[in-house]
Motif scaffolding. Sequence first.
Motif, PDB file in Angstrom:
ATOM      1  N   TYR A  85       0.820  -1.206   0.000  1.00 37.90           N
ATOM      2  CA  TYR A  85       0.000   0.000   0.000  1.00 37.90           C
ATOM      3  C   TYR A  85       0.858   1.262   0.000  1.00 37.90           C
ATOM      4  O   TYR A  85       0.501   2.261  -0.627  1.00 37.90           O
ATOM      5  CB  TYR A  85      -0.921  -0.025   1.223  1.00 37.90           C
ATOM      6  CG  TYR A  85      -1.582   1.290   1.551  1.00 37.90           C
ATOM      7  CD1 TYR A  85      -2.718   1.709   0.874  1.00 37.90           C
ATOM      8  CD2 TYR A  85      -1.063   2.109   2.557  1.00 37.90           C
ATOM      9  CE1 TYR A  85      -3.325   2.912   1.174  1.00 37.90           C
ATOM     10  CE2 TYR A  85      -1.676   3.318   2.874  1.00 37.90           C
ATOM     11  CZ  TYR A  85      -2.797   3.717   2.187  1.00 37.90           C
ATOM     12  OH  TYR A  85      -3.394   4.923   2.487  1.00 37.90           O
ATOM     13  N   LEU A  88       1.812   3.036  -3.433  1.00 39.32           N
ATOM     14  CA  LEU A  88       0.726   3.264  -4.390  1.00 39.32           C
ATOM     15  C   LEU A  88       1.078   4.328  -5.412  1.00 39.32           C
ATOM     16  O   LEU A  88       0.801   4.173  -6.608  1.00 39.32           O
ATOM     17  CB  LEU A  88      -0.555   3.649  -3.633  1.00 39.32           C
ATOM     18  CG  LEU A  88      -1.762   4.028  -4.495  1.00 39.32           C
ATOM     19  CD1 LEU A  88      -2.171   2.885  -5.402  1.00 39.32           C
ATOM     20  CD2 LEU A  88      -2.934   4.466  -3.616  1.00 39.32           C
ATOM     21  N   TYR A  94      -1.570  -1.628  -5.667  1.00 42.79           N
ATOM     22  CA  TYR A  94      -1.117  -2.354  -4.480  1.00 42.79           C
ATOM     23  C   TYR A  94      -2.048  -3.547  -4.265  1.00 42.79           C
ATOM     24  O   TYR A  94      -3.138  -3.632  -4.848  1.00 42.79           O
ATOM     25  CB  TYR A  94      -1.087  -1.457  -3.251  1.00 42.79           C
ATOM     26  CG  TYR A  94      -2.441  -1.027  -2.723  1.00 42.79           C
ATOM     27  CD1 TYR A  94      -3.051  -1.680  -1.663  1.00 42.79           C
ATOM     28  CD2 TYR A  94      -3.115   0.065  -3.277  1.00 42.79           C
ATOM     29  CE1 TYR A  94      -4.283  -1.283  -1.177  1.00 42.79           C
ATOM     30  CE2 TYR A  94      -4.340   0.472  -2.801  1.00 42.79           C
ATOM     31  CZ  TYR A  94      -4.928  -0.208  -1.751  1.00 42.79           C
ATOM     32  OH  TYR A  94      -6.150   0.186  -1.288  1.00 42.79           O
ATOM     33  N   THR A  96      -3.832  -6.117  -1.287  1.00 46.87           N
ATOM     34  CA  THR A  96      -4.258  -6.081   0.111  1.00 46.87           C
ATOM     35  C   THR A  96      -5.270  -7.181   0.365  1.00 46.87           C
ATOM     36  O   THR A  96      -5.633  -7.955  -0.533  1.00 46.87           O
ATOM     37  CB  THR A  96      -4.858  -4.699   0.447  1.00 46.87           C
ATOM     38  OG1 THR A  96      -5.175  -4.651   1.829  1.00 46.87           O
ATOM     39  CG2 THR A  96      -6.089  -4.423  -0.374  1.00 46.87           C
ATOM     40  N   LYS A 124      -1.538   3.089   8.032  1.00 46.00           N
ATOM     41  CA  LYS A 124      -1.181   3.918   6.890  1.00 46.00           C
ATOM     42  C   LYS A 124       0.123   4.672   7.086  1.00 46.00           C
ATOM     43  O   LYS A 124       0.744   5.094   6.120  1.00 46.00           O
ATOM     44  CB  LYS A 124      -2.304   4.901   6.572  1.00 46.00           C
ATOM     45  CG  LYS A 124      -2.537   5.938   7.661  1.00 46.00           C
ATOM     46  CD  LYS A 124      -3.613   6.918   7.246  1.00 46.00           C
ATOM     47  CE  LYS A 124      -3.815   7.998   8.294  1.00 46.00           C
ATOM     48  NZ  LYS A 124      -4.818   8.996   7.857  1.00 46.00           N
ATOM     49  N   ASN A 133      -4.515  -2.318   4.361  1.00 43.97           N
ATOM     50  CA  ASN A 133      -5.761  -1.929   3.699  1.00 43.97           C
ATOM     51  C   ASN A 133      -6.073  -0.484   4.068  1.00 43.97           C
ATOM     52  O   ASN A 133      -7.116  -0.161   4.623  1.00 43.97           O
ATOM     53  CB  ASN A 133      -6.891  -2.874   4.105  1.00 43.97           C
ATOM     54  CG  ASN A 133      -8.195  -2.579   3.380  1.00 43.97           C
ATOM     55  OD1 ASN A 133      -8.194  -2.019   2.284  1.00 43.97           O
ATOM     56  ND2 ASN A 133      -9.293  -2.935   4.007  1.00 43.97           N
TER      57      ASN A 133
END
Length: 266
Positions: A85, A88, A94, A96, A124, A133
């Motif tokens: 992720y 990206l 990506y 997930t 994140k 995710n």
Amino acid sequence: MDSLLLLLLAIAGTFAQIEVIPYIPRLTDQALEGKITASTFALDPPNCIFDSLVNTTDEIWLVVAFTNATNSFKNPTNPQQIPPYENLYSTYAYMTMKATISQYPCNRDKSGSVLRVGNESSCKNHNSLTPCNGPLPSPGPYRVKFLAMDSTGSKAETRWSGPITLNKAQTWKTVDTWPGRRSGDMIVVTVILSILCGVVTAGFVSTVCYECFKLWQNGPQENVEQQRQDPSQPSRYDTHHIPLAPPGPPPPPMDIPGSQLISASP
């Protein structure tokens, strides 16, 4: 000769065709609030899609890519090639939601079961290159597909979904605040609340004014009473609850010389 054979096998493995399942991922058709938000969207799970093609040890991934990057996306041949992720904006895609076939059984009740893409905000900012995710950073549009992998690489995949565009947050300048566009019920409720606030405020102000007037009216009389009192005289204190003591008996008469002689004469 052996090196040439290995090279040919590598090239053949690179261009080997994997099984393409005629399934197109789609947004869920359930009546959900927030089916598409500014950073997430909800998909139907691929139940019964990979049952005849994968084993219980195989992994099933969700590939998320920008719409203009789907043609250039290459299925990974080993776990080290899985785009995370965090990359990206460099890979434009990506992978997930790693799962197994046991998580997409055929007998699962579809009511209330959805896959929320972009729902994991806690990972994140980790920068650990994990299959996060995380929330989608822009409206897109995006396209997704499911990809099954085993220990040797990609094994089966679905088709790409259609373009999915997220909601875009409005700026404060574009918000319409004109009352004429509000509904009649909203205007009535607003008027009633305004009147109630005015009544409460008027009652509070009246109470404060009345108390101040009472203090002003009683203040001068108390000052006059204080001035009438002589500060040199002590304060009088009456003990009303203690009865007065009765008067004491008279003192006995004093003896007079010669009184016995008078009383003894016939």
